[in-house]
Design an enzyme around this catalytic site. Sequence first.
Site, PDB file in Angstrom:
ATOM      1  CB  ILE A 128      -0.910  -0.001   1.253  1.00 30.33           C
ATOM      2  CG1 ILE A 128      -1.790  -1.241   1.270  1.00 30.33           C
ATOM      3  CG2 ILE A 128      -1.744   1.279   1.310  1.00 30.33           C
ATOM      4  CD1 ILE A 128      -2.499  -1.481   2.599  1.00 30.33           C
ATOM      5  N   GLY A 187       3.549   3.369  -4.589  1.00 29.98           N
ATOM      6  CA  GLY A 187       3.675   4.280  -5.734  1.00 29.98           C
ATOM      7  C   GLY A 187       3.255   3.638  -7.042  1.00 29.98           C
ATOM      8  CE  LYS A 188       0.034  -1.266  -5.701  1.00 31.39           C
ATOM      9  NZ  LYS A 188       0.368  -0.655  -4.415  1.00 31.39           N
ATOM     10  CD  GLU A 212      -5.683  -2.046  -5.821  1.00 28.76           C
ATOM     11  OE1 GLU A 212      -5.339  -3.220  -5.878  1.00 28.76           O
ATOM     12  OE2 GLU A 212      -5.163  -1.229  -5.048  1.00 28.76           O
ATOM     13  CE1 TYR A 255      -7.229  -0.711   5.681  1.00 26.66           C
ATOM     14  CE2 TYR A 255      -8.458  -0.378   3.653  1.00 26.66           C
ATOM     15  CZ  TYR A 255      -7.270  -0.673   4.304  1.00 26.66           C
ATOM     16  OH  TYR A 255      -6.146  -0.946   3.576  1.00 26.66           O
ATOM     17  CG  ASP A 283      -2.880   0.396 -10.055  1.00 24.83           C
ATOM     18  OD1 ASP A 283      -3.622  -0.599 -10.003  1.00 24.83           O
ATOM     19  OD2 ASP A 283      -3.094   1.441  -9.420  1.00 24.83           O
ATOM     20  CG  ASP A 342      -6.176  -8.781  -6.205  1.00 23.80           C
ATOM     21  OD1 ASP A 342      -5.859  -7.696  -5.705  1.00 23.80           O
ATOM     22  OD2 ASP A 342      -6.540  -8.905  -7.391  1.00 23.80           O
TER      23      ASP A 342
HETATM   24  N1  LIG Z   1       8.487   7.500  -5.242  1.00 24.26           N
HETATM   25  C1  LIG Z   1       7.687   8.362  -4.619  1.00 24.26           C
HETATM   26  N2  LIG Z   1       8.192   9.464  -4.103  1.00 24.26           N
HETATM   27  C2  LIG Z   1       7.404  10.353  -3.449  1.00 24.26           C
HETATM   28  N3  LIG Z   1       6.091  10.217  -3.255  1.00 24.26           N
HETATM   29  C3  LIG Z   1       5.543   9.131  -3.759  1.00 24.26           C
HETATM   30  C4  LIG Z   1       6.290   8.138  -4.461  1.00 24.26           C
HETATM   31  N4  LIG Z   1       5.459   7.151  -4.836  1.00 24.26           N
HETATM   32  C5  LIG Z   1       4.248   7.508  -4.385  1.00 24.26           C
HETATM   33  N5  LIG Z   1       4.290   8.684  -3.742  1.00 24.26           N
HETATM   34  C6  LIG Z   1       3.153   9.349  -3.112  1.00 24.26           C
HETATM   35  O1  LIG Z   1       2.634   8.407  -2.170  1.00 24.26           O
HETATM   36  C7  LIG Z   1       1.212   8.349  -2.232  1.00 24.26           C
HETATM   37  C8  LIG Z   1       0.746   6.957  -2.638  1.00 24.26           C
HETATM   38  O2  LIG Z   1       1.155   6.687  -3.966  1.00 24.26           O
HETATM   39  P1  LIG Z   1       0.279   5.800  -4.955  1.00 24.26           P
HETATM   40  O3  LIG Z   1      -1.166   6.149  -4.849  1.00 24.26           O
HETATM   41  O4  LIG Z   1       0.924   5.862  -6.295  1.00 24.26           O
HETATM   42  O5  LIG Z   1       0.515   4.342  -4.298  1.00 24.26           O
HETATM   43  P2  LIG Z   1      -0.070   2.929  -4.667  1.00 24.26           P
HETATM   44  O6  LIG Z   1       1.071   1.983  -4.647  1.00 24.26           O
HETATM   45  O7  LIG Z   1      -0.855   2.995  -5.923  1.00 24.26           O
HETATM   46  O8  LIG Z   1      -0.976   2.631  -3.444  1.00 24.26           O
HETATM   47  P3  LIG Z   1      -2.217   1.632  -3.237  1.00 24.26           P
HETATM   48  O9  LIG Z   1      -1.722   0.251  -3.302  1.00 24.26           O
HETATM   49  O10 LIG Z   1      -2.682   1.947  -1.888  1.00 24.26           O
HETATM   50  O11 LIG Z   1      -3.225   1.966  -4.300  1.00 24.26           O
HETATM   51  C9  LIG Z   1       0.792   9.429  -3.202  1.00 24.26           C
HETATM   52  O12 LIG Z   1       0.511  10.586  -2.438  1.00 24.26           O
HETATM   53  C10 LIG Z   1       2.024   9.642  -4.080  1.00 24.26           C
HETATM   54  O13 LIG Z   1       2.098  10.938  -4.606  1.00 24.26           O
HETATM   55  N1  LIG Z   2      -8.114  -6.719   1.939  1.00 22.82           N
HETATM   56  C1  LIG Z   2      -7.654  -6.327   0.764  1.00 22.82           C
HETATM   57  N2  LIG Z   2      -7.526  -7.217  -0.230  1.00 22.82           N
HETATM   58  C2  LIG Z   2      -7.054  -6.873  -1.462  1.00 22.82           C
HETATM   59  O1  LIG Z   2      -6.941  -7.700  -2.374  1.00 22.82           O
HETATM   60  C3  LIG Z   2      -6.683  -5.537  -1.661  1.00 22.82           C
HETATM   61  N3  LIG Z   2      -6.177  -4.846  -2.717  1.00 22.82           N
HETATM   62  C4  LIG Z   2      -6.045  -3.581  -2.290  1.00 22.82           C
HETATM   63  N4  LIG Z   2      -6.449  -3.463  -1.014  1.00 22.82           N
HETATM   64  C5  LIG Z   2      -6.513  -2.222  -0.244  1.00 22.82           C
HETATM   65  C6  LIG Z   2      -5.195  -1.744   0.257  1.00 22.82           C
HETATM   66  C7  LIG Z   2      -5.332  -0.238   0.174  1.00 22.82           C
HETATM   67  O2  LIG Z   2      -5.971   0.236   1.344  1.00 22.82           O
HETATM   68  C8  LIG Z   2      -6.266  -0.021  -0.979  1.00 22.82           C
HETATM   69  C9  LIG Z   2      -5.589   0.380  -2.275  1.00 22.82           C
HETATM   70  O3  LIG Z   2      -4.647  -0.531  -2.688  1.00 22.82           O
HETATM   71  O4  LIG Z   2      -6.988  -1.234  -1.144  1.00 22.82           O
HETATM   72  C10 LIG Z   2      -6.845  -4.653  -0.587  1.00 22.82           C
HETATM   73  N5  LIG Z   2      -7.335  -5.037   0.613  1.00 22.82           N
END
Ligand SMILES: Nc1ncnc2c1ncn2[C@@H]1O[C@H](COP(=O)(O)OP(=O)(O)OP(=O)(O)O)[C@@H](O)[C@H]1O
Ligand SMILES: Nc1nc(=O)c2ncn([C@H]3C[C@H](O)[C@@H](CO)O3)c2[nH]1
Length: 215
Positions: free
Chosen positions: A8, A11-12, A30, A42, A76, A82
């Site tokens: 989580i 940065g995906k 996602e 949650y 992403d 999952d």
């Molecule tokens: N390499 C990085 N450097 C600085 N800030 C970052 C970086 N990667 C992500 N962020 C910041 O961290 C936060 C989360 O990033 P992002 O939404 O891309 O994560 P994610 O992996 O997609 O999360 P999730 O699995 O929860 O969807 C955002 O506010 C983003 O701007």
């Molecule tokens: N329980 C659970 N199962 C999943 O497969 C899953 N995939 C993502 N997430 C939650 C994590 C972040 O809050 C938010 C964005 O990634 O969603 C999950 N939670």
Amino acid sequence: MIVLSGTIGAGKSSLATILSEHLGTEAFYEQVDDNPVLPLFYADPKKYAFLLQIYFLNKRFESIKQAMSDDNNVLDRSIYEDSLFFHMNADMGRATPQEVKVYDELLDNMMQELPYAAAKKAPDLLVHIDISYDTMIKRIEKRGRDYEQPEQDPSLVEYYHELLGRYDGWYDNYDYSPKMKIDGDKYDFVENPDDLKIVLAQIDKELASRGVVEK
Ligand SMILES: Nc1ncnc2c1ncn2[C@@H]1O[C@H](COP(=O)(O)OP(=O)(O)OP(=O)(O)O)[C@@H](O)[C@H]1O
Ligand SMILES: Nc1nc(=O)c2ncn([C@H]3C[C@H](O)[C@@H](CO)O3)c2[nH]1
């Protein structure tokens, strides 16, 4: 198709946007902010873990089918993560053995259909964004989704530690496609253009060596 993985806040979504623009392809995200089940989960994980999982599985399957239409489309998160999430939640007592059995069988069944539905079974490359616990918490705070904040729910501290721990073993064992790791602590590809260049060069190099042609 290129699939991003990571915990989580790794940065995906951010990298999916950047990478798909760089490659001239499409990103598939996602569903989070418009996911009606996530806040319910949650608030009451035991009640909603199974429903959330089915929700994600369904959406992921849909995205994979669309994303697989082009070598360089970017997804992403992988369907395998999952399953990681669900098994972790099940081990925490939030799903019954029967729910786990139904989920695993459904996933298996869907995976068998993928080559027909999407013309390909596996991604061309998995790009894993590796971050530490401290970075993870900073990013979760920066993004600011209420229900993800450990300040609001201290039990999330343990949840996040457990999740990160499981991700290490998960990446090491992943063998569905070629894979590579990005150091998400070292490279701030969101705010630092020099870091972004390095990360994109690392991915380009890997794609070229795998024979995945850039547009
Ligand atoms: N390499 C990085 N450097 C600085 N800030 C970052 C970086 N990667 C992500 N962020 C910041 O961290 C936060 C989360 O990033 P992002 O939404 O891309 O994560 P994610 O992996 O997609 O999360 P999730 O699995 O929860 O969807 C955002 O506010 C983003 O701007
Ligand atoms: N329980 C659970 N199962 C999943 O497969 C899953 N995939 C993502 N997430 C939650 C994590 C972040 O809050 C938010 C964005 O990634 O969603 C999950 N939670």
